[in-house]
Structure formats: structure tokens, C-alpha cells
Design a protein around this motif. Structure first.
Motif, PDB file in Angstrom:
ATOM      1  N   MET A 189       4.025   5.491   1.030  1.00  0.00           N
ATOM      2  CA  MET A 189       2.656   5.105   1.346  1.00  0.00           C
ATOM      3  C   MET A 189       2.487   4.931   2.855  1.00  0.00           C
ATOM      4  SD  MET A 189       0.266   2.131  -0.324  1.00  0.00           S
ATOM      5  CE  MET A 189       1.408   0.809   0.039  1.00  0.00           C
ATOM      6  N   ASN A 190       3.472   4.344   3.524  1.00  0.00           N
ATOM      7  CA  ASN A 190       3.417   4.191   4.975  1.00  0.00           C
ATOM      8  C   ASN A 190       3.439   5.537   5.682  1.00  0.00           C
ATOM      9  OD1 ASN A 190       3.867   1.225   6.327  1.00  0.00           O
ATOM     10  ND2 ASN A 190       4.523   1.273   4.194  1.00  0.00           N
ATOM     11  N   LEU A 191       4.212   6.486   5.134  1.00  0.00           N
ATOM     12  CA  LEU A 191       4.283   7.820   5.735  1.00  0.00           C
ATOM     13  C   LEU A 191       2.953   8.552   5.592  1.00  0.00           C
ATOM     14  CD1 LEU A 191       5.890  10.118   7.058  1.00  0.00           C
ATOM     15  CD2 LEU A 191       6.702  10.762   4.775  1.00  0.00           C
ATOM     16  N   LYS A 192       2.358   8.510   4.417  1.00  0.00           N
ATOM     17  CA  LYS A 192       1.102   9.219   4.176  1.00  0.00           C
ATOM     18  C   LYS A 192      -0.050   8.602   4.972  1.00  0.00           C
ATOM     19  CE  LYS A 192       0.148  10.506  -0.088  1.00  0.00           C
ATOM     20  NZ  LYS A 192       0.119  11.969  -0.037  1.00  0.00           N
ATOM     21  N   ASN A 193       0.014   7.293   5.221  1.00  0.00           N
ATOM     22  CA  ASN A 193      -1.047   6.611   5.956  1.00  0.00           C
ATOM     23  C   ASN A 193      -0.757   6.503   7.457  1.00  0.00           C
ATOM     24  OD1 ASN A 193      -2.718   6.085   3.698  1.00  0.00           O
ATOM     25  ND2 ASN A 193      -1.397   4.399   3.104  1.00  0.00           N
TER      26      ASN A 193
END
Length: 487
Positions: A189-193
Motif C-alpha cells: 500500500m505504501n509503494l502504490k501510494n
């Protein structure tokens, strides 16, 4: 001469028998294993894991029932079958597994765990059952930026806490800024955001996320120490248990069972016959039920404890007041997470077999009691002293005056604050997810791991929390208005 002959005819067999018996007793002493004996006596093997790590272990619906599956589960089942006992899965946060093993909450850890020097100081490991390659994944738009381990200077890199990937980010990605998170879905989630620019994942896990997310790709990065040996963690000084596990692992390797386990896990991982909400709504219903239960028990017993502590702080005895003050200040001055660990793992050290739910309820009640104590104390002191004097002049003793005159007025004054405490506990109950209590945040993690959707599960959870807290606030408002009609 005959006497001497008879003597040796008697002594020699005894001597030879002793020579054979001494090594036998030594072997028996060396192979004494209380852990193995305990498992056999209870007829159950308790395996700890973190079921948000597909395809190793994750949640899936089997025959209409939520079940933890994955090839680590198949390995655990094989070990339990070979030992002739039932398999019981105990689900915890990954960083709580070693503590659970050392305090006797679980018998083994089978959760894609790598063998490291630091872990070997605390536990023993079985033979390796699988070797996996570590991969770096990035957003598709950044694929050309990262071609080697030298291209990460100043780059935030996401990894799971206390893992091989964390060590690789620190030691091999030169100049990178590791961001350690508890769960793999949180890393994605941190990577995609765009909170991080790269993530290190284990081969099968990385492949699953890249396959399900078209905006993620593999970076062409090779690690020097990128191969991870995965093994089963067992308590120290458990030779019979360790030998039994190694025998099962050898059979798995010799018979080629692991490939079948992987194939089965992959089929379950990508088996989507239902839509997202139809498939996972039960997780949220279950989580909401546990959250409400935790909050209710926490505030109920916290209020009872708080009332007792408040009376202690108002007592005439200085010693009693000091005891209450020490408790309140200690609880309010330490994180709830620490208190949960103390209750859950501390009872294990003391030999008390306490469930995760019971530990969570007790920790929340003890924590809430310290805050409620100050609320009640403030409510009591806010009541005019003349009320107590009037009650005593009517012939009431101290206890009767407090029960019939002071407390009713104090409760009326502190009701908004108690309602706020209930709302706070509903939200703070999310912390108990670290010991595996199936409340909303824990279930959101399970949905993340099973669905490979890192963001949507938390959006749904936020809406459920809002509905719970908003409904409670409105009910408290109604109660306040009704009580105010007597003013």
C-alpha cells in the motif's frame, strides 16, 4: 581358586551389563524432551504464524468456511500427522511470534521464517525446507531507474519488520532508507501510494502481487545474499521434537511434496468466484463483533476498577492514596501495546494458559480503569460538599451517602466523559490485533493478504469504525438529554 573363579563368574556379567546400561541411560537423559512430551500428552501441535503472507499462509473460504491455507499449513499438517496429533493454528502478528514461542503460547513457528544469527540465540531451527530468492518490486513508471543495488541512494524502501528483507535493505541497497512495517500488504500500500519507491519481497509473494497489480513490476536488481533459507522455529533444548520435524521435512523433500503444496496454495490464492464484498464481508462482520465486545468488556470492568481506584485516591489513608496514584500514573505513562504484551506473554511465563481474547480484554480493562479513575474522581469532587454533609446529618453513614447521594450526581456529571472513553476504547482495541485477536484491524490485514488489495480493506474498516462511534455518540446524546430533564 574355585572361590576366585566363582567371584569372576558373578562379577563379569554384572560388569558387562553396567557397561551397556551406562551409555543407554546417557542417551535417555540426552533425549529427554518436555516439549515433545507435552505435545503428545495434549494430543495437539500448536503452530504459530501470521496469515497475511500468501502463498505461505493466508485466509481463503473453503466449503463456505473461513480457513487458513497455504503451503506452510500443508507442511505443518504433515508434521502433525507424523507425530500422531491434531494441528491447531494460532494466528499472531509476525513480530509477536518469537515471544509466543519463548513463553509457551505456541509449540512451533512455521511462517516463512528465515534462519538468522540473532534468532538462533533465542530459538533452534529445523533443516531448511525451502530456499527462496528475494526480489525488488517498484512502480511501473520507475522501472528504468533501478538496475542495481547502487541505485537506491536516498530511496525509501519498504520491508517487513524483523525479516531477511529488512537486513538486505540495510546491508546491500547502498544509501537506501528502509521503512519497516508489520505486514506485507502495508508495504504494498505504501509503494502504490508513493510513500516508498521500492519494496523487497520474497519471490512467490512478489510474483503474486506483481501478477495482481499491473502498475507494479520487478526491478532488475540482484542481491549477493538474496537467497533465503526458510525453516521451522522450535524452542531451545527440544531434541526429540526437532528430530521429528527434520524427519518430516526430509520426507517432504524426498517425495517431492512441496511442489504439490505450492500448486494447491496458488490455486486457492487466485480462486475468485465471488466479488470482493460477497467474499470478504464475513471478515468485517466478525471483526466488528469482536471490536464491540472488546470495547464493552474493557469499559465495563474498567469502570468498576476505576471507581475502586477513585475511592482509593479519595481515602484518608496516605498509603492507599499512594498505591492508587502509582497504578494510575504507571498505566497512563506506558503504551497500551506494551501492556498487552505484558499481560499476554507475562501470563505465559507464569504458566497461565490465557487466550488471546482474554488477554486483550484484561489489558483494555486495566488500561481503561486508570483513565476512568480520574474521570470518576473528578466527578465526585465536583459534587458540592454540602451534599455529603446533608446526607450525614440525615443519619446516613459514609458508604450510604456515597451510594445514594454522591455517586448518582457524579455519574450524571461524568457521563459525557465516560461516553468519550467508550469511543476511545473502540478505536484503541485495534492494538490487540498484534496478538491475533480477530477485531477489525486484524481482519482488514487478513483481507489484504488474501485479496492483494492493500487500500480498499482499510477504507471499509474506517467506515465501520465511523458507524460504530457515530451511533454510540448519538445514543449517549439521547441519554444526556433525558438525564438533564430533572435539572
Amino acid at each position: 581358586m574355585n572361590k576366585m573363579k566363582k567371584f569372576w563368574l558373578f562379577v563379569l556379567p554384572v560388569f558387562l551389563l553396567l557397561i551397556q546400561f551406562i551409555p543407554l541411560t546417557t542417551v535417555l537423559a540426552e533425549t529427554t524432551d518436555p516439549y515433545y512430551e507435552k505435545i503428545q500428552q495434549k494430543g495437539e501441535l500448536v503452530v504459530g504464524l501470521s496469515a497475511d503472507y500468501a502463498p505461505y499462509e493466508f485466509h481463503a473460504e473453503i466449503d463456505g468456511k473461513d480457513t487458513i491455507v497455504g503451503f506452510d499449513i500443508s507442511i505443518a499438517q504433515k508434521i502433525a500427522d507424523d507425530m500422531g496429533v491434531k494441528l491447531h493454528i494460532e494466528e499472531l502478528g509476525f513480530d509477536a511470534l518469537l515471544g509466543a514461542l519463548k513463553t509457551g503460547k505456541i509449540d512451533l513457528i512455521i511462517s516463512g521464517m528465515a534462519v538468522t544469527e540473532e534468532r538462533l540465540k533465542e530459538v533452534d531451527f529445523s533443516d531448511t525446507y525451502m530456499t527462496m530468492k528475494q526480489r525488488v518490486i517498484v512502480r511501473k513508471d520507475d522501472a528504468d531507474k533501478y538496475q542495481s543495488t547502487l541505485d537506491f541512494d536516498g530511496v525509501p524502501v519498504g520491508v517487513q519488520k524483523q525479516t531477511t528483507q529488512e537486513a538486505l535493505a540495510q546491508n546491500e541497497l547502498v544509501g537506501s532508507i528502509p521503512t519497516s512495517l508489520q505486514k506485507i500488504p502495508d508495504v504494498i500500500m505504501n509503494l502504490k501510494n508513493k510513500k516508498i519507491d521500492a519494496a523487497i519481497l520474497e519471490g512467490p509473494v512478489a510474483e503474486a502481487y506483481v501478477d495482481r497489480n499491473s502498475d507494479l513490476v520487478f526491478a532488475d536488481v540482484e542481491f549477493k545474499d538474496g537467497n533465503k533459507d526458510t525453516a521451522v522455529a522450535v524452542p531451545k533444548n527440544a531434541p526429540v521434537l526437532l528430530e521429528s520435524i527434520n524427519t518430516s521435512i526430509k520426507e517432504i523433500k524426498d517425495q517431492g511434496l512441496l511442489e504439490a503444496y505450492k500448486k494447491e496454495a496458488n490455486e486457492l490464492m487466485f480462486h475468485d468466484e465471488q466479488g470482493f464484498f460477497a467474499k470478504y464481508y464475513k471478515f468485517y462482520v466478525n471483526g466488528a463483533g469482536y471490536t464491540i465486545f472488546l470495547a464493552f468488556i474493557g469499559v465495563l470492568f474498567g469502570t468498576i476498577l476505576g471507581a475502586f481506584l477513585a475511592l482509593m485516591k479519595l481515602a484518608k489513608s496516605k498509603f492507599v492514596r499512594i498505591l492508587a496514584t502509582i497504578y494510575i500514573e504507571y498505566v497512563r505513562g506506558t503504551p497500551l501495546l506494551v501492556q498487552i504484551f505484558i499481560v499476554y506473554f507475562g501470563t505465559g511465563i507464569l504458566g497461565i494458559d490465557m487466550s488471546r481474547l482474554a488477554a486483550g480484554c484484561i489489558a483494555l480493562a486495566l488500561n481503561s480503569g486508570a483513565y476512568v479513575a480520574e474521570i470518576i474522581r473528578a466527578g465526585i469532587t465536583a459534587v458540592n460538599k454540602g451534599q455529603l454533609e446533608a446526607a450525614r446529618s440525615l443519619g446516613m453513614n459514609q458508604a450510604q451517602a456515597m451510594r445514594f447521594i454522591i455517586f448518582p450526581q457524579a455519574i450524571k456529571n461524568i457521563l459525557p466523559a465516560l461516553g468519550n472513553e467508550f469511543v476511545t476504547v473502540i478505536k484503541e482495541s485495534s492494538v490487540v490485533s498484534v496478538i491475533g485477536v480477530s477485531e477489525l484491524i486484524f481482519q482488514a490485514g487478513n483481507v489484504q493478504g488474501a485479496s492483494f488489495k492493500p487500500f480498499l480493506p482499510y477504507v471499509i474498516v474506517s467506515l465501520i469504525y465511523f458507524v460504530l462511534t457515530f451511533t454510540l455518540s448519538r445514543l449517549l446524546g439521547v441519554a444526556e438529554r433525558r438525564m438533564s430533564t430533572s435539572d
